[in-house]
Design an enzyme around this catalytic site. Structure first.
Site: not given
Length: 373
Positions: A46, A154, A191
């Site tokens: 995480k 995110c 990412k």
């Protein structure tokens, strides 16, 4: 020589190319340990940060299902429906770096042969924030992390200098990648967010910054559905909702399209496919587009949180696939990786009827003359 499920990705040897993706499954030491025990080749933690994090009051993740008899899509009608997607508005880990550091060390000592990838995120609006990236990266490297995954994607960060807001900005994502790359010796993965017109541009930027690989896609910005009976969003706090992330089966074709944009432009670079994977048939799509690993989240969440049955099916599916294709000489991932990458072309390159003379919407000699009444 027989079937070999192992692979090497950014210089890291993996027992298999299947990784458990960053949150929610990898939110604790116990879950990561269980994931490795189940057989995952790697785990991405995480996301770890240094800024204050407080999640919403109430559920952070729900699952969208289709109910054929009612012809209904809903997050709130139970598990009898057919899974369509996951939806979450969960932020990064609310545990501090000091909490994560000893746990990363313990995990790596317990599973030295498995790939432990630390996901990290900070801002980019000041030298202090850039130092946060360096602090996070060095701390995770010191505890034995095999690689870092930079969360530049995110989808529900309010700060303009964080998350997908970095990933949409070529200069920022390149610079942040360079800052981290210069701070550590282990591989750095970026990412990226799917919320961009041509993700190959951002991929090029992070590769310029020194990224060893790109992972895509993170979840897609979206809203929960509105309940027609109550006229309330199916997921809300005090009636209010903000954009969250859509994942799971629904995003597989979307994520494939994003991945193909990148692998066609950078066929020699390394990529990790994310989005909508539950079995080997799903993972195969990413491998054939050129990915060297894939990551799983939604399916694992619904299978004892860390996907013990999912990884068994992935491994069995890959073995079966290689056995069926043994006559082609295929024994490992590299034997078929990228095999369909070049099949994706511009629409005008798709064959038309033989008697047509289609020019991609243009007249053969230029623009067609306007029709005059």
């Amino acid at each position: 020589m027989g079937i070999d499920l192992s692979t090497t990705f950014t210089g890291i040897r993996l027992e298999n190319p299947f990784l458990l993706s960053s949150p929610p499954p990898t939110e604790s030491e116990s879950n990561i340990m269980r994931a490795f025990e189940a057989g995952w080749g790697g785990v991405v933690t995480k996301t770890i940060g240094l800024h204050p994090v407080v999640n919403v009051a109430g559920p952070k993740t729900k699952f969208l299902r289709y109910y054929p008899e009612q012809k209904a899509l809903s997050m709130n009608k139970g598990r009898s429906g057919v899974l369509q997607a996951s939806w979450n508005w969960e932020l990064i880990s609310d545990k501090p770096l000091d909490w994560w550091v000893p746990r990363l060390g313990r995990i790596k000592k317990a599973f030295p042969q498995r790939a432990l990838v630390a996901s990290i995120m900070a801002g980019s609006g000041s030298d202090r924030e850039l130092d946060h990236w360096r602090t996070l990266a060095r701390a995770c490297e010191a505890e034995g992390s095999d690689a870092l995954e930079l969360n530049l994607s995110c989808p529900h960060m309010d700060r303009e200098d964080m998350g997908s807001n970095i990933g949409k900005n070529e200069k920022l994502c390149s610079f942040v990648t360079q800052v981290v790359k210069e701070a550590v010796k282990i591989p750095v993965w970026a990412k990226l967010t799917p919320s961009t017109t041509d993700i190959a541009m951002e991929a090029g930027a992070v590769f310029t910054g020194g990224a060893d690989a790109v992972g895509s896609s993170n979840t897609f910005p979206s809203l929960p559905l509105i309940d027609p009976a109550t006229l309330e969003f199916e997921m809300n706090v005090d009636g209010l909702v903000s954009s969250g992330g859509l994942g799971g089966p629904a995003i597989l074709p979307l994520s494939m399209a994003k991945m193909s944009q990148m692998t066609r432009v950078f066929p020699e670079k390394e990529f990790s496919g994310i989005g909508g994977i539950e079995n080997f048939g799903h993972a195969l799509n990413y491998f054939l587009l050129g990915c060297g690993t894939v990551q799983v989240c939604t399916a694992a969440m619904l299978d004892h949180a860390v996907g013990p049955n999912v990884i068994k099916q992935l491994l069995a599916g890959m073995r079966e696939f290689l056995e069926k294709n043994a006559q082609r000489g295929w024994q490992k991932l590299e034997d078929f990786r990228g095999l369909r990458r070049e099949r994706i072309v511009a629409h005008s390159q798709i064959r038309r009827p033989e008697d047509s003379d289609y020019q991609g919407g243009y007249d053969a000699e230029g623009y067609a003359e306007p029709v005059r009444g």
